[in-house]
Design a protein around this motif. Structure first.
Motif, PDB file in Angstrom:
ATOM      1  N   LEU A 137      67.476  71.244  32.013  1.00 31.20           N
ATOM      2  CA  LEU A 137      68.354  72.406  31.916  1.00 31.20           C
ATOM      3  C   LEU A 137      67.563  73.707  31.886  1.00 31.20           C
ATOM      4  N   GLU A 138      66.410  73.704  31.209  1.00 27.21           N
ATOM      5  CA  GLU A 138      65.538  74.893  31.234  1.00 27.21           C
ATOM      6  C   GLU A 138      65.063  75.180  32.659  1.00 27.21           C
ATOM      7  N   LYS A 139      64.720  74.104  33.370  1.00 29.80           N
ATOM      8  CA  LYS A 139      64.280  74.266  34.750  1.00 29.80           C
ATOM      9  C   LYS A 139      65.424  74.786  35.620  1.00 29.80           C
ATOM     10  N   ALA A 140      66.637  74.252  35.418  1.00 32.16           N
ATOM     11  CA  ALA A 140      67.781  74.705  36.202  1.00 32.16           C
ATOM     12  C   ALA A 140      68.067  76.176  35.957  1.00 32.16           C
ATOM     13  N   GLU A 141      67.946  76.585  34.706  1.00 33.90           N
ATOM     14  CA  GLU A 141      68.193  77.996  34.406  1.00 33.90           C
ATOM     15  C   GLU A 141      67.116  78.881  35.003  1.00 33.90           C
ATOM     16  N   GLU A 175      68.247  81.420  40.301  1.00 29.31           N
ATOM     17  CA  GLU A 175      68.280  82.519  41.263  1.00 29.31           C
ATOM     18  C   GLU A 175      67.253  82.320  42.368  1.00 29.31           C
ATOM     19  N   ARG A 176      66.058  81.830  42.023  1.00 34.11           N
ATOM     20  CA  ARG A 176      64.954  81.745  42.993  1.00 34.11           C
ATOM     21  C   ARG A 176      65.085  80.525  43.905  1.00 34.11           C
ATOM     22  N   ASP A 177      65.505  79.388  43.356  1.00 33.90           N
ATOM     23  CA  ASP A 177      65.566  78.159  44.164  1.00 33.90           C
ATOM     24  C   ASP A 177      66.808  77.370  43.755  1.00 33.90           C
ATOM     25  N   PRO A 178      67.949  77.674  44.351  1.00 36.19           N
ATOM     26  CA  PRO A 178      69.179  76.981  43.951  1.00 36.19           C
ATOM     27  C   PRO A 178      69.123  75.471  44.137  1.00 36.19           C
ATOM     28  N   SER A 179      68.420  75.007  45.178  1.00 34.39           N
ATOM     29  CA  SER A 179      68.341  73.560  45.391  1.00 34.39           C
ATOM     30  C   SER A 179      67.583  72.876  44.260  1.00 34.39           C
ATOM     31  N   ALA A 180      66.456  73.488  43.825  1.00 35.71           N
ATOM     32  CA  ALA A 180      65.700  72.915  42.700  1.00 35.71           C
ATOM     33  C   ALA A 180      66.528  72.955  41.422  1.00 35.71           C
ATOM     34  N   SER A 181      67.293  74.039  41.248  1.00 29.82           N
ATOM     35  CA  SER A 181      68.159  74.138  40.078  1.00 29.82           C
ATOM     36  C   SER A 181      69.228  73.057  40.093  1.00 29.82           C
ATOM     37  N   ALA A 182      69.792  72.815  41.266  1.00 35.04           N
ATOM     38  CA  ALA A 182      70.820  71.771  41.371  1.00 35.04           C
ATOM     39  C   ALA A 182      70.243  70.390  41.092  1.00 35.04           C
ATOM     40  N   LYS A 183      68.998  70.169  41.611  1.00 32.17           N
ATOM     41  CA  LYS A 183      68.370  68.867  41.344  1.00 32.17           C
ATOM     42  C   LYS A 183      68.094  68.690  39.854  1.00 32.17           C
TER      43      LYS A 183
END
Length: 396
Positions: A210-214, A218-226
């Motif tokens: 969740l910290e990574k998703a937050e 903004e910078r990498d929506p795909s990484a946030s979604a993963k």
């Protein structure tokens, strides 16, 4: 009953005898029997649980004196039967040998009386018959006394056994209470380890994802979604492990360490972390407790390497040997912080729980922080658990 029979016989003889009745003699005869009865009642009330040796000797002497007095005052001669109580009482108070000696003394006393007061008594059938009947009565009295003594000894022994059993029962109750307390403490520690090793691991992974998703929203929506997807998987995996624990308690599907490690590694990898898994051997020869201990150790080691060590590469090796299974987790992170301020107790709760779980199975946990042989690594965690002798023999 014997006193009553002697009193009735003596009174009847005095009533039907042709000789003149001496009332003073008859009164003394009755008074002697009354004193004997009173003596019995006093002894029964005062020494209800057995007469000690000193008082028993005095009471026996008093009885012999009263028996002799009653026999002298009794004109019927029936009072001689009272002397059968002498060996009977002696046997009860002092044992079988004392009873035999007392019986022999009574026979000797009767023979001596005949010899003094009855000329040529041995050729008179009445006196010989009385002697034989008296000896037979003595034998019966001694037999009854022996049975009574054995019964008393058996009762005393039974009481002692019951007392020992009661004491043993109290000790067993205390031991059972202590075992229950130790079992409760052990179960509490086990549950604490399970919560930390299972739910704690997945909750930590969820927090990281969740910290990574937050951070990458903004910078990498795909990484946030993963990251959100991985967090969702960790939550699902935590629920699945709870269900597996319940199923294990019910004796359902057995735990598979190979499958669990592959699943854990597959979902832990991302673009910043590479995890490799190498498994050799067959896990079928190991019990569920050993496999679960290795899995919990892998969870703890991976969590420490990823979250605390900031590792980017982790190698997981599991080898199932003939006599032991070994798990090695190597990472390239920062290693452990060994300063006293950072770790006052030397290890955190997770490492301590890992050691407790493995040591209960007879295994060991070795942790190397930046070993000299591999300076590029951050830490190497090695966990070894033995195979039980029965399972090891069947594997061979």
């Amino acid at each position: 009953m014997l006193y009553t029979a002697v009193l009735a016989g003596g009174g009847y003889h005095a009533a039907v005898s042709d000789r003149p009745v001496h009332w003073a003699q008859t009164a003394g005869f009755a008074a002697g029997l009354a004193l004997l009865l009173l003596l019995e009642l006093v002894e029964r009330r005062r020494f209800a649980r057995g007469t000690p040796a000193g008082p028993a000797a005095s009471l026996l002497a008093a009885r012999v004196v009263l028996f002799s007095a009653v026999a002298v005052l009794d004109g019927s001669g029936l009072s001689r039967a009272l002397f059968v109580l002498v060996p009977f009482t002696a046997c009860l108070a002092f044992g079988r040998r004392a009873g035999l000696l007392a019986g022999a003394g009574c026979v000797a006393l009767l023979v001596g009386g005949y010899a003094v007061w009855v000329p040529r008594w041995w050729v008179q059938a009445a006196y010989v018959s009385d002697l034989l009947m008296f000896a037979l009565a003595l034998a019966l009295a001694l037999a009854m006394a022996t049975v009574a003594v054995r019964e008393q000894h058996g009762r005393t022994r039974l009481e002692g056994i019951l007392a020992e059993l009661e004491q043993s029962h109290e000790q067993l109750s205390d031991y059972a209470l202590r075992v229950a307390e130790l079992s409760t403490a052990g179960e509490r520690n086990r549950v604490a380890r399970e919560i930390h090793d299972s739910l704690g691991h997945h909750l930590t992974a969820i927090a990281i994802q969740l910290e990574k998703a937050e951070a990458f929203r903004e910078r990498d929506p795909s990484a946030s979604a993963k990251a959100v997807s991985d967090a969702r998987w960790s939550a699902g995996r935590a629920l699945a492990e709870v269900r597996e624990s319940v199923s294990a308690l019910r004796g359902a599907r057995p735990f598979s360490l190979t499958r669990a490690l592959a699943d854990l590694v597959r979902h832990l990898e991302d673009d910043r972390l590479t995890v490799t898994l190498d498994i050799s051997g067959d896990e079928s020869g190991y019990d569920a407790a050993s496999l679960t201990a290795l899995y919990r150790a892998a969870q703890e080691a991976l969590t420490n390497a990823h979250r605390h060590g900031r590792a980017t590469r982790i190698e997981v090796t599991a080898a199932y040997g003939v006599s032991a299974a070994r798990l090695v987790v190597t990472d390239n992170g920062r290693g452990f912080d060994t300063t006293p301020a950072a770790r006052p107790s030397g290890t955190g709760f997770g490492i301590r729980g890992m050691r407790e779980r493995v040591e209960l199975l007879g295994g060991r946990v070795d942790i190397e922080d930046r070993p000299a042989s591999r300076p590029a690594t951050g830490a190497v965690v090695t966990v070894t658990v033995p195979r039980s002798p029965a399972l090891a023999g069947s594997a061979r």
